[in-house]
Motif scaffolding. Structure first.
Motif, short mmCIF file in Angstrom:
data_model
loop_
_atom_site.label_atom_id
_atom_site.label_comp_id
_atom_site.label_asym_id
_atom_site.label_seq_id
_atom_site.Cartn_x
_atom_site.Cartn_y
_atom_site.Cartn_z
N PRO A 166 0.81 -1.22 0.00
CA PRO A 166 0.00 0.00 0.00
C PRO A 166 0.84 1.27 0.00
CG PRO A 166 0.03 -0.96 2.20
CD PRO A 166 0.72 -1.94 1.29
N LEU A 167 2.13 1.17 0.38
CA LEU A 167 3.02 2.32 0.37
C LEU A 167 3.58 2.55 -1.03
CD1 LEU A 167 5.16 1.82 3.60
CD2 LEU A 167 3.20 3.32 3.30
N ALA A 168 3.76 3.82 -1.38
CA ALA A 168 4.45 4.15 -2.62
C ALA A 168 5.94 3.90 -2.43
CB ALA A 168 4.21 5.61 -2.99
N LEU A 169 6.54 3.13 -3.33
CA LEU A 169 7.95 2.77 -3.24
C LEU A 169 8.67 3.30 -4.48
CD1 LEU A 169 7.52 -0.94 -2.10
CD2 LEU A 169 7.87 1.08 -0.66
N ALA A 187 10.12 5.29 0.63
CA ALA A 187 8.76 4.79 0.88
C ALA A 187 7.93 5.97 1.36
CB ALA A 187 8.78 3.69 1.94
N LEU A 188 6.77 6.16 0.73
CA LEU A 188 5.92 7.31 1.04
C LEU A 188 4.54 6.85 1.47
CD1 LEU A 188 7.40 7.84 -2.00
CD2 LEU A 188 6.73 10.16 -1.43
N SER A 189 4.03 7.45 2.51
CA SER A 189 2.63 7.22 2.90
C SER A 189 1.92 8.56 2.91
CB SER A 189 2.54 6.55 4.27
OG SER A 189 3.16 7.33 5.26
N LEU A 208 -2.57 20.12 -2.83
CA LEU A 208 -1.46 20.01 -1.89
C LEU A 208 -1.60 18.72 -1.10
CD1 LEU A 208 1.03 21.37 -0.58
CD2 LEU A 208 -0.54 22.41 1.07
N ARG A 209 -0.54 17.93 -1.04
CA ARG A 209 -0.54 16.67 -0.30
C ARG A 209 0.61 16.67 0.71
NH1 ARG A 209 -2.98 12.52 -3.48
NH2 ARG A 209 -4.74 13.46 -4.57
N TRP A 210 0.39 16.01 1.85
CA TRP A 210 1.45 15.81 2.84
C TRP A 210 1.83 14.34 2.82
CZ3 TRP A 210 -2.27 19.45 3.60
CH2 TRP A 210 -1.85 20.72 4.04
#
Length: 253
Positions: A23-26, A112-114, A95-97
């Motif tokens: 589910p995390l962006a890698l 890795a981004l959540s 805008l996203r955090w």
């Protein structure tokens, strides 16, 4: 098997597991911070599929120095990992955090981004509500407080009205025994205040009392206080909160 994308734009089987199922962006970046590989979660988050571009292209410009500093840290010490929260601009302009976990292995960076956008927006709303509540309380006459039920009357929160009432700033009476509110109460009223509050708390009732305090400049003031207990689900007293106002014009020694 998971499909990853490399510079050739040709799907290649990923090694080490089905990373597209995460589910995390890698992401995998080269030493210049350019996208070399990513999974489907990144595409879903950012609708991005352009390889060879820099990840910095998606960052809010105010976070670019923080991003560059993180890359520099990893260049110097490839054994460490970093955690950062940064703002990204979605291709649609939103805008996203994102919470980023960064590491380096060999000549590549791994990220890795959540998506923390919802959580951050909730934090912003909560911060705004707290500021609004504090502004309201600080604008009221008298001293608004929340504190512990002990002989010191240790205060956890005191409104700005503390200064005109007592002559002391709110910080002076907050979370300290040395400068606790109890030191302001004249000796002949100490037991009266304690017993009155405790009796009310035992009955789960509001308390109301009048007594005298000594201010920072030595003046004696008559005050009126009303408060209530804060209770746990089992009825244990967790603290008290209320308000204290001056009655009359005060007296001098």
């Amino acid at each position: 098997m998971a499909k990853f994308f490399f510079d050739s734009h040709i799907p290649v089987d990923a090694q080490g597991g089905d990373l597209d199922g995460y589910p995390l962006a890698l992401l995998r970046l080269d030493r210049q911070g350019r996208l070399r590989q990513y999974n489907q979660a990144w595409s879903a988050l950012m609708e991005a599929s352009r390889l060879g571009g820099e990840l910095a292209d998606y960052l809010h410009r105010e976070d670019l120095p923080h991003w560059q500093a993180a890359l520099d840290e990893l260049r110097e010490d490839g054994e460490r990992s970093l955690h950062r929260r940064m703002r990204f601009i979605h291709p649609r302009g939103d805008l996203r955090w994102f919470d980023l976990h960064l590491g380096r292995r060999g000549e590549h960076y791994y990220v890795a981004l959540s998506d923390g956008t919802r959580r951050r927006r909730q934090e912003i709303q909560l911060e705004a509500s707290r500021r609004a509540a504090k502004s309201l309380l600080d604008g009221l006459p008298g001293l608004i407080y929340r504190g512990r039920n002990n002989r010191h009357w240790t205060m956890e929160f005191v409104s700005a009205g503390c200064l005109p009432l007592t002559g002391y700033p709110a910080e002076y009476l907050t979370n300290t025994h040395e400068h606790s509110y109890s030191t302001l109460i004249l000796a002949e009223y100490v037991d009266y205040v304690w017993s009155t509050v405790q009796c009310a708390l035992l009955k789960h009732e509001a308390y109301e009392l009048s007594y005298r305090i000594r201010c920072a400049d030595g003046r004696i003031k008559d005050v009126w206080e009303k408060g209530v207990g804060i209770y746990s689900d089992t009825g244990e007293v967790l603290g008290i909160e209320g308000a204290i106002f001056e009655i009359g014009g005060g007296a001098s020694l």
